[in-house]
Design an enzyme around this catalytic site. Structure first.
Site, mmCIF file in Angstrom:
data_model
loop_
_atom_site.group_PDB
_atom_site.id
_atom_site.type_symbol
_atom_site.label_atom_id
_atom_site.label_comp_id
_atom_site.label_asym_id
_atom_site.label_seq_id
_atom_site.Cartn_x
_atom_site.Cartn_y
_atom_site.Cartn_z
ATOM 1 C CE1 TYR A 41 -3.493 -2.523 0.547
ATOM 2 C CE2 TYR A 41 -3.084 -2.535 2.690
ATOM 3 C CZ TYR A 41 -3.860 -3.113 1.511
ATOM 4 O OH TYR A 41 -4.822 -4.181 1.728
ATOM 5 C CG HIS A 433 28.012 33.067 4.623
ATOM 6 N ND1 HIS A 433 28.712 32.445 3.809
ATOM 7 C CD2 HIS A 433 28.488 33.316 5.697
ATOM 8 C CE1 HIS A 433 29.814 32.308 4.253
ATOM 9 N NE2 HIS A 433 30.041 33.141 5.593
#
Ligand SMILES: Cc1cc2nc3c(=O)[nH]c(=O)nc-3n(C[C@H](O)[C@H](O)[C@H](O)COP(=O)(O)OP(=O)(O)OC[C@H]3O[C@@H](n4cnc5c(N)ncnc54)[C@H](O)[C@@H]3O)c2cc1C
Ligand SMILES: NC(=O)c1ccc[n+]([C@@H]2O[C@H](COP(=O)([O-])OP(=O)(O)OC[C@H]3O[C@@H](n4cnc5c(N)ncnc54)[C@H](O)[C@@H]3O)[C@@H](O)[C@H]2O)c1
Length: 447
Positions: A41, A433
């Site tokens: 499933y 950064h």
């Protein structure tokens, strides 16, 4: 035998099938979805594909800090079982609780273009459907060689469920599954050897990229043997030996990962008038139509074998049933890919080799992963980044990223390429950064 009628019958609980079932039902349609196995499933991705393999890759990397690798491996396998069981149940419940969807557990086969017989545990039933969607996926290709029935020879599904860590693993095949499983098992401390029959490693990649991948694998102790034709397997007491044209390799486990074949045989497609391609996949047009009232989606349709492509196949079929009927396979534009090695190798558009063959004016941008501050922080400095830029238009023609987070970053590049954002814009774009993304500023700097 009971015969029922329904508007929509979906065969297979794959990514495309489950998404289409939910969408149709939310639009008031009635749907039966047939899945052959309760253990599947939700399909390949969550049970035996992307999710368990990526979980084990992550767990393998985490195990670097641990001394008892066997215990780490077993704990990782338990986590894999917990996650896949939970996802399987969630996938089942999510669909089963939508009014209009019925899930039938059984194997489907066509009796005619609009009648399918489903063999369940309780017997057979016939379903007459106005529209039928085939989403039965693919299974591992096997090697019909002497000794191939030895219990230590596995496919990817079985190797995701091993109960003990093998000391040595030999992998036949040098593609996606091979590279990912090599990194996964090497991280847990297994001695890994890859046997690829071709004479070129990563044949579709530029040679500098393939060399960088080889260097990374060598650093992890993974050996790669090319032009290795596997001839037979010789079972021994402690190990099995793979006999090849390039020598003999003994191992406690052998993984055969040489591609995946479509699940078509059980479907009796001839009864539906559905044709197969020369490679055995369901033949469709660009709308994924296989016959007047039958569509095929995902791996079985010969679509590139990725979960996100199966999802796109759903979008194409959905557009015909619930939308404007315009979307086709041609609308996919560029297809990004990621091999989840450590670091990831991600690719979109042209390589340098393809650009050279295209006759277009281009330049190559290059950056070593080791030059990226975030890569240094992570201690993952293997690899390089490459981009191909059209020197007349300034547009990006392709990118190959072999660096940490490449699987995330490649999506940004696809977006830039699809929407024709020039390379120069990425050179001056503000990025946070320290990140790998900021490396694009440097990658796209003027040569
Ligand atoms: C180890 C591994 C790792 C992978 N990693 C990635 C990855 O990182 N990223 C990625 O994008 N892709 C990955 N893939 C590929 C991806 O999993 C597949 O491309 C994708 O799951 C295919 O989905 P699908 O919709 O075609 O069908 P599937 O998800 O394969 O579903 C088909 C379903 O149909 C059922 N079925 C078959 N025949 C019948 C029948 N006759 N009657 C009823 N039911 C039937 C099957 O049991 C199955 O549940 C990986 C694959 C593997 C094996
Ligand atoms: N990260 C991802 O997106 C991901 C991960 C795993 C799998 N997948 C999908 O699943 C597909 C199947 O993966 P795969 O690795 O099985 O197939 P693959 O097609 O990627 O690679 C198969 C490799 O086996 C080699 N080969 C074929 N026959 C051989 C033989 N007899 N001996 C030695 N080598 C042989 C081929 O030359 C090739 O290099 C992939 O193509 C991909 O679409 C995707």
């Amino acid at each position: 035998m009971t015969t029922r009628s329904i508007s929509h019958l979906i065969i297979g609980f794959g990514k495309a099938g489950k998404t289409l079932a939910a969408d149709l039902a939310k639009h008031g349609e009635s749907v039966i979805l047939v899945e052959q196995s309760a253990a599947m499933y939700g399909g390949t991705c969550i049970n035996i594909g992307c999710i368990p393999s990526k979980l084990l890759l992550v767990e393998g990397e985490k195990s670097a800090r641990l001394t008892d690798k066997s215990a780490a491996f077993q704990a990782a396998m338990q986590r894999r079982e917990q996650l896949t069981s939970a996802l399987r149940a969630a996938n089942y419940n999510k669909l089963a609780t939508i009014p209009g969807v019925e899930i039938l557990t059984g194997t489907a086969r066509f009796l005619s273009p609009n009648v399918v017989e489903v063999l369940t545990e309780d017997g057979a039933c016939q379903i007459e459907a106005e529209r039928i969607y085939i989403n039965t996926g693919a299974r591992p290709a096997t090697l019909a060689l002497e000794g191939a029935d030895d219990k230590r020879i596995y496919d990817s599904t079985e190797l995701l469920q091993l109960d003990s860590l093998p000391a040595r693993l030999v992998i036949v095949g040098g593609g996606y599954i091979s590279l990912e499983f090599a990194c996964m098992y090497a991280a847990f401390g297994t001695d890994v050897t890859i046997l690829e029959q071709g004479d070129t490693f990563l044949a579709r990649e530029d040679r500098d990229v393939a060399e960088a991948m080889l260097a990374m694998l060598a650093d992890r102790g993974v050996k790669v043997v090319l032009q290795a034709e596997t001839k037979r397997f010789v079972p021994g007491e402690e190990a099995v030996t793979v006999v090849t044209s390039q020598g003999e390799y003994a191992a406690e486990a052998v993984l055969v990962a040489i591609g995946r074949r479509p699940n078509v045989e059980a479907l009796h497609l001839e009864a539906a008038g559905v044709q197969l391609t020369s490679r055995g996949f369901v033949q469709t047009d660009e709308y994924l139509r296989a016959a007047p009232n039958i569509w095929a989606m995902g791996d079985v349709a010969g679509s590139p074998q990725f979960t996100y492509v199966s999802l796109d196949d759903y979008r194409i079929v959905r557009d015909q049933i619930l939308g404007e009927g315009k979307r086709t396979t041609k609308d996919r534009l560029l297809l990004p890919t990621s091999v989840f090695t450590t670091p990831t190798l991600a690719q979109v558009g042209m390589t340098e080799t393809m650009a050279a063959a295209s006759g277009r004016p281009y330049e190559v941008k290059r950056l070593q992963t080791a030059a990226i501050p975030k890569a240094k922080i992570l201690g993952e400095t293997h690899g390089l980044l490459k981009a191909i830029v059209d020197t007349e238009t300034g547009l990006i023609l392709g990118a190959t990223l072999f660096c940490p987070e490449a699987h995330e970053l490649i999506n940004l590049l696809k977006l830039a390429m699809d929407h024709q954002i020039p390379a120069a814009a990425l050179h001056t774009q503000i990025f946070t950064h320290p990140t790998i993304a900021e490396a694009l500023n440097d990658l796209f700097a003027p040569n």
